[in-house]
Design a protein around this motif. Structure first.
Motif, PDB file in Angstrom:
ATOM      1  N   SER A 147       0.833  -1.196   0.000  1.00  0.00           N
ATOM      2  CA  SER A 147       0.000   0.000   0.000  1.00  0.00           C
ATOM      3  C   SER A 147       0.872   1.254   0.000  1.00  0.00           C
ATOM      4  O   SER A 147       2.059   1.212   0.335  1.00  0.00           O
ATOM      5  N   ILE A 148       0.271   2.363  -0.358  1.00  0.00           N
ATOM      6  CA  ILE A 148       0.999   3.633  -0.377  1.00  0.00           C
ATOM      7  C   ILE A 148       1.382   4.049   1.040  1.00  0.00           C
ATOM      8  O   ILE A 148       2.451   4.630   1.254  1.00  0.00           O
ATOM      9  N   GLU A 149       0.532   3.710   2.037  1.00  0.00           N
ATOM     10  CA  GLU A 149       0.855   4.041   3.425  1.00  0.00           C
ATOM     11  C   GLU A 149       2.106   3.298   3.888  1.00  0.00           C
ATOM     12  O   GLU A 149       2.972   3.867   4.547  1.00  0.00           O
ATOM     13  N   PHE A 150       2.185   2.015   3.529  1.00  0.00           N
ATOM     14  CA  PHE A 150       3.354   1.228   3.897  1.00  0.00           C
ATOM     15  C   PHE A 150       4.613   1.786   3.242  1.00  0.00           C
ATOM     16  O   PHE A 150       5.655   1.908   3.880  1.00  0.00           O
ATOM     17  N   ALA A 151       4.530   2.119   1.966  1.00  0.00           N
ATOM     18  CA  ALA A 151       5.688   2.644   1.238  1.00  0.00           C
ATOM     19  C   ALA A 151       6.157   3.968   1.838  1.00  0.00           C
ATOM     20  O   ALA A 151       7.368   4.185   2.016  1.00  0.00           O
ATOM     21  N   LEU A 152       5.221   4.852   2.175  1.00  0.00           N
ATOM     22  CA  LEU A 152       5.611   6.137   2.764  1.00  0.00           C
ATOM     23  C   LEU A 152       6.218   5.966   4.152  1.00  0.00           C
ATOM     24  O   LEU A 152       7.206   6.623   4.492  1.00  0.00           O
ATOM     25  N   THR A 153       5.650   5.088   4.952  1.00  0.00           N
ATOM     26  CA  THR A 153       6.199   4.839   6.287  1.00  0.00           C
ATOM     27  C   THR A 153       7.597   4.260   6.195  1.00  0.00           C
ATOM     28  O   THR A 153       8.503   4.669   6.926  1.00  0.00           O
ATOM     29  N   THR A 154       7.786   3.311   5.293  1.00  0.00           N
ATOM     30  CA  THR A 154       9.111   2.724   5.101  1.00  0.00           C
ATOM     31  C   THR A 154      10.115   3.777   4.653  1.00  0.00           C
ATOM     32  O   THR A 154      11.242   3.820   5.145  1.00  0.00           O
ATOM     33  N   VAL A 212      13.491   4.731   6.801  1.00  0.00           N
ATOM     34  CA  VAL A 212      14.802   4.491   6.196  1.00  0.00           C
ATOM     35  C   VAL A 212      15.556   5.793   5.936  1.00  0.00           C
ATOM     36  O   VAL A 212      16.763   5.878   6.117  1.00  0.00           O
ATOM     37  N   ALA A 213      14.849   6.841   5.558  1.00  0.00           N
ATOM     38  CA  ALA A 213      15.498   8.090   5.161  1.00  0.00           C
ATOM     39  C   ALA A 213      15.904   8.968   6.340  1.00  0.00           C
ATOM     40  O   ALA A 213      16.797   9.786   6.211  1.00  0.00           O
TER      41      ALA A 213
END
Length: 87
Positions: A2-9, A13-14
């Protein structure tokens, strides 16, 4: 994914943690030797906390039992999903 998972990751990481910020600040203000010492102190602290948590967890059978169950389910659930997935 999901987009939420990608943004949280991406955020996790960043963004550097407190240990990285402390080490960089020591290195920039006091030089390389201070940076190495700061990195050692931070990782020694992480190790001490991990050892304390290990002792805490292993001394409580209920916590160990539930940890094993959670890890077991975390492997069984994806296996079940793969078993019923259409190819």
């Amino acid at each position: 994914m999901s987009i939420e998972f990608a943004l949280t990751t991406l955020v996790i990481v960043a963004t550097p943690g407190t240990g990285v910020l402390f080490t960089l600040a020591a290195g920039l203000t006091r030089g390389t030797r201070a940076s190495v010492i700061a990195a050692f102190v931070v990782f020694a602290g992480y190790g001490a906390v991990a050892a304390a948590m290990r002792t805490y967890v292993l001394s409580r059978p209920v916590v160990v039992r539930w940890t094993r169950r959670v890890f077991g389910v975390s492997f069984v659930a994806p296996a079940g999903r793969l078993a019923v997935q259409n190819r």
